[in-house]
Design an enzyme around this catalytic site. Structure first.
Site, PDB file in Angstrom:
ATOM      1  N   ARG A 219       3.403   0.083  14.711  1.00 12.80           N
ATOM      2  CA  ARG A 219       1.938   0.175  14.737  1.00 12.80           C
ATOM      3  C   ARG A 219       1.323  -1.160  15.145  1.00 12.80           C
ATOM      4  NH1 ARG A 219       0.271   2.567   9.101  1.00 12.80           N
ATOM      5  NH2 ARG A 219      -1.838   2.408   9.950  1.00 12.80           N
TER       6      ARG A 219
ATOM      7  N   ARG B 181       0.840  -1.200   0.000  1.00 10.30           N
ATOM      8  CA  ARG B 181       0.000   0.000   0.000  1.00 10.30           C
ATOM      9  C   ARG B 181       0.873   1.247   0.000  1.00 10.30           C
ATOM     10  NH1 ARG B 181      -4.137   1.081   4.875  1.00 10.30           N
ATOM     11  NH2 ARG B 181      -2.258   1.774   5.929  1.00 10.30           N
TER      12      ARG B 181
END
Length: 189
Positions: free
Chosen positions: A144, A127
């Protein structure tokens, strides 16, 4: 119908949100998109948010609640809302319940897209290459995911106790995932 889409970064929340919006006419609230818009416009909130995001950290709850309150006001005429990327902690879940109750509404279901970490890392790196999102690099992705597992995973148990959590295998074809979500949501009505 008010739904939370739950899952690690890159689990397909945005894709499934679009499909659910089309089917049910829900208002989409993506905290990530809202925050990126503030960052793009370089608002005060955007500058604060960017400092957290650049470190792979979550935005403080009070900032997110302020944003959500105003976004929920905009969505008051819709048949429901789909929350994408919120809540991420139990205090946020409790604040969300209060926001909905204030409007005479409730949360109907929490859809959990379950995807293995190694697949999430692959998806997010791809992405990042396609979109140029600076936060989609391997180091930030791993941070994350660690934050996600540490702070967000307890939400599964929180919502399971309320009989609102629906576990979905998010490592299947998009249409299969969507069909499974719809079937499960229909069972919750």
């Amino acid at each position: 119908m008010n739904i939370v889409l739950f899952g690690g970064p890159g689990s397909g929340k945005g894709t499934q949100s679009e499909k659910l919006i089309e089917k049910y006419g829900l208002h989409h609230i993506s905290t990530g998109e809202v925050l990126r818009e503030h960052i793009r416009k370089e608002t005060d909130l955007g500058k604060i948010a960017k400092s957290y995001i650049d470190e792979g950290q979550l935005i403080p709850d009070d900032l997110m609640i302020q944003i959500l309150d105003s976004v929920l006001e905009e969505a008051k005429d819709k048949p429901g809302v789909i929350f994408d990327g919120f809540p991420r902690t139990i205090p946020q879940a409790e604040a969300l319940n209060k926001l909905l109750e204030k409007r005479g509404k409730e949360l109907h279901a929490v859809v959990g897209l379950e995807v293995p970490d190694d697949e999430l890392v692959k998806r997010m790196i791809n992405r990042g290459k396609m979109t140029g999102r600076a936060d989609d690099n391997e180091d930030t992705i791993k941070k994350r995911l660690n934050v996600y597992h540490k702070q967000t995973s307890p939400l599964k148990d929180h919502y399971k106790k309320q009989n609102k959590y629906i576990s979905i295998d998010g490592n299947k074809e998009i249409e299969h995932i969507f069909d499974t979500i719809v079937k499960e949501l229909e069972n919750k009505k």
